[in-house]
Design a protein around this motif. Structure first.
Motif, PDB file in Angstrom:
ATOM      1  N   UNK A   5       0.842  -1.209   0.000  1.00 22.75           N
ATOM      2  CA  UNK A   5       0.000   0.000   0.000  1.00 22.75           C
ATOM      3  C   UNK A   5       0.873   1.254   0.000  1.00 22.75           C
ATOM      4  N   UNK A   6       1.893   1.277   0.844  1.00 30.05           N
ATOM      5  CA  UNK A   6       2.789   2.428   0.925  1.00 30.05           C
ATOM      6  C   UNK A   6       3.603   2.575  -0.361  1.00 30.05           C
ATOM      7  N   UNK A   7       4.049   1.458  -0.917  1.00 35.17           N
ATOM      8  CA  UNK A   7       4.796   1.502  -2.166  1.00 35.17           C
ATOM      9  C   UNK A   7       3.956   2.149  -3.265  1.00 35.17           C
ATOM     10  N   UNK A   8       2.705   1.752  -3.374  1.00 39.86           N
ATOM     11  CA  UNK A   8       1.851   2.331  -4.412  1.00 39.86           C
ATOM     12  C   UNK A   8       1.576   3.811  -4.151  1.00 39.86           C
ATOM     13  N   UNK A   9       1.427   4.191  -2.904  1.00 42.57           N
ATOM     14  CA  UNK A   9       1.265   5.622  -2.578  1.00 42.57           C
ATOM     15  C   UNK A   9       2.481   6.418  -3.052  1.00 42.57           C
ATOM     16  N   UNK A  10       3.667   5.896  -2.796  1.00 38.35           N
ATOM     17  CA  UNK A  10       4.900   6.575  -3.204  1.00 38.35           C
ATOM     18  C   UNK A  10       5.014   6.645  -4.726  1.00 38.35           C
ATOM     19  N   UNK A  11       4.645   5.584  -5.398  1.00 37.50           N
ATOM     20  CA  UNK A  11       4.678   5.573  -6.864  1.00 37.50           C
ATOM     21  C   UNK A  11       3.743   6.638  -7.414  1.00 37.50           C
ATOM     22  N   UNK A  12       2.530   6.684  -6.885  1.00 38.85           N
ATOM     23  CA  UNK A  12       1.550   7.657  -7.370  1.00 38.85           C
ATOM     24  C   UNK A  12       1.989   9.089  -7.074  1.00 38.85           C
ATOM     25  N   UNK A  13       2.587   9.322  -5.921  1.00 34.87           N
ATOM     26  CA  UNK A  13       3.081  10.661  -5.585  1.00 34.87           C
ATOM     27  C   UNK A  13       4.199  11.064  -6.544  1.00 34.87           C
ATOM     28  N   UNK A  14       5.095  10.139  -6.857  1.00 33.54           N
ATOM     29  CA  UNK A  14       6.183  10.438  -7.789  1.00 33.54           C
ATOM     30  C   UNK A  14       5.626  10.766  -9.168  1.00 33.54           C
ATOM     31  N   UNK A  15       4.655  10.000  -9.620  1.00 36.60           N
ATOM     32  CA  UNK A  15       4.055  10.247 -10.933  1.00 36.60           C
ATOM     33  C   UNK A  15       3.354  11.604 -10.963  1.00 36.60           C
ATOM     34  N   UNK A  16       2.637  11.935  -9.908  1.00 34.80           N
ATOM     35  CA  UNK A  16       1.926  13.219  -9.848  1.00 34.80           C
ATOM     36  C   UNK A  16       2.892  14.396  -9.892  1.00 34.80           C
ATOM     37  N   UNK A  17       4.098  14.194  -9.380  1.00 32.92           N
ATOM     38  CA  UNK A  17       5.113  15.245  -9.378  1.00 32.92           C
ATOM     39  C   UNK A  17       5.975  15.228 -10.644  1.00 32.92           C
ATOM     40  N   UNK A  18       5.632  14.342 -11.577  1.00 26.71           N
ATOM     41  CA  UNK A  18       6.363  14.288 -12.837  1.00 26.71           C
ATOM     42  C   UNK A  18       7.725  13.646 -12.752  1.00 26.71           C
ATOM     43  N   UNK A  19       7.959  12.851 -11.725  1.00 24.00           N
ATOM     44  CA  UNK A  19       9.261  12.214 -11.537  1.00 24.00           C
ATOM     45  C   UNK A  19       9.336  10.871 -12.255  1.00 24.00           C
ATOM     46  N   UNK A  20      10.538  10.536 -12.689  1.00 18.19           N
ATOM     47  CA  UNK A  20      10.773   9.203 -13.222  1.00 18.19           C
ATOM     48  C   UNK A  20      10.826   8.239 -12.043  1.00 18.19           C
ATOM     49  N   UNK A  21      10.488   7.002 -12.302  1.00 20.99           N
ATOM     50  CA  UNK A  21      10.492   5.997 -11.240  1.00 20.99           C
ATOM     51  C   UNK A  21      11.472   4.899 -11.607  1.00 20.99           C
ATOM     52  N   UNK A  22      12.361   4.600 -10.673  1.00 24.05           N
ATOM     53  CA  UNK A  22      13.267   3.467 -10.791  1.00 24.05           C
ATOM     54  C   UNK A  22      13.355   2.853  -9.401  1.00 24.05           C
ATOM     55  N   UNK A  23      12.775   1.687  -9.244  1.00 22.27           N
ATOM     56  CA  UNK A  23      12.737   1.002  -7.953  1.00 22.27           C
ATOM     57  C   UNK A  23      13.542  -0.279  -8.067  1.00 22.27           C
ATOM     58  N   UNK A  24      14.535  -0.431  -7.220  1.00 21.94           N
ATOM     59  CA  UNK A  24      15.278  -1.681  -7.127  1.00 21.94           C
ATOM     60  C   UNK A  24      14.940  -2.253  -5.772  1.00 21.94           C
ATOM     61  N   UNK A  25      14.451  -3.489  -5.767  1.00 23.94           N
ATOM     62  CA  UNK A  25      13.999  -4.030  -4.488  1.00 23.94           C
ATOM     63  C   UNK A  25      14.042  -5.548  -4.460  1.00 23.94           C
ATOM     64  N   UNK A  26      14.177  -6.057  -3.257  1.00 24.92           N
ATOM     65  CA  UNK A  26      13.910  -7.461  -2.987  1.00 24.92           C
ATOM     66  C   UNK A  26      12.446  -7.480  -2.611  1.00 24.92           C
ATOM     67  N   UNK A  27      11.595  -7.772  -3.559  1.00 24.35           N
ATOM     68  CA  UNK A  27      10.160  -7.700  -3.341  1.00 24.35           C
ATOM     69  C   UNK A  27       9.582  -8.917  -2.652  1.00 24.35           C
ATOM     70  N   UNK A  28      10.426  -9.921  -2.361  1.00 26.63           N
ATOM     71  CA  UNK A  28       9.910 -11.174  -1.827  1.00 26.63           C
ATOM     72  C   UNK A  28       8.690 -11.592  -2.632  1.00 26.63           C
ATOM     73  N   UNK A  29       8.792 -11.361  -3.939  1.00 24.38           N
ATOM     74  CA  UNK A  29       7.692 -11.646  -4.854  1.00 24.38           C
ATOM     75  C   UNK A  29       8.262 -12.331  -6.084  1.00 24.38           C
ATOM     76  N   UNK A  30       7.710 -13.459  -6.411  1.00 23.65           N
ATOM     77  CA  UNK A  30       8.124 -14.169  -7.623  1.00 23.65           C
ATOM     78  C   UNK A  30       7.111 -13.836  -8.711  1.00 23.65           C
TER      79      UNK A  30
END
Length: 109
Positions: A5-30
């Motif tokens: 939920x927090x990750x998506x909030x941050x993504x949306x805030x970055x997009x609203x501010x016109x920022x590029x997004x580059x996330x490197x993460x161990x998502x514990x997700x396959x």
């Protein structure tokens, strides 16, 4: 899950501010081979959640791009088996950043 939920909030805030997004993460997700070619696992429950966030926000999993060489980001040798997975991921947005990655001849994971 509060993390997603927090990750998506941050993504949306970055997009609203016109920022590029580059996330490197161990998502514990396959993600499975439909998103990351040669991923040895099927998509996991966390993978489904993260894949939906990526889809809703028009993002790209760079690990799945043609220029990406390598799949396995976690390898553990046990006495009776070897565990391998692709859980460290790079997520990107913005046409300019996407174009930059497409201009690369290769990217090693």
């Amino acid at each position: 899950n509060k993390f997603f939920l927090k990750l998506e909030e941050e993504i949306q805030a970055a997009k609203q501010n016109g920022n590029m997004i580059c996330i490197e993460m161990d998502g514990n997700a396959k993600f499975g081979p439909d998103i990351i070619p040669n991923d040895p696992h099927d998509i996991s429950p966390n993978g489904h959640i993260l894949a939906e966030i990526i889809k809703r926000n028009s993002l790209t999993v760079a690990n799945g791009m043609q220029q990406c060489e390598g799949t396995i980001t976690r390898r553990r040798v046990l006495s009776n088996r070897v565990e391998e997975s692709a859980i460290d991921i790079i997520i990107i947005s913005n046409a300019n950043f996407y174009s930059l990655l497409h201009s690369l001849s290769d990217m090693n994971i």
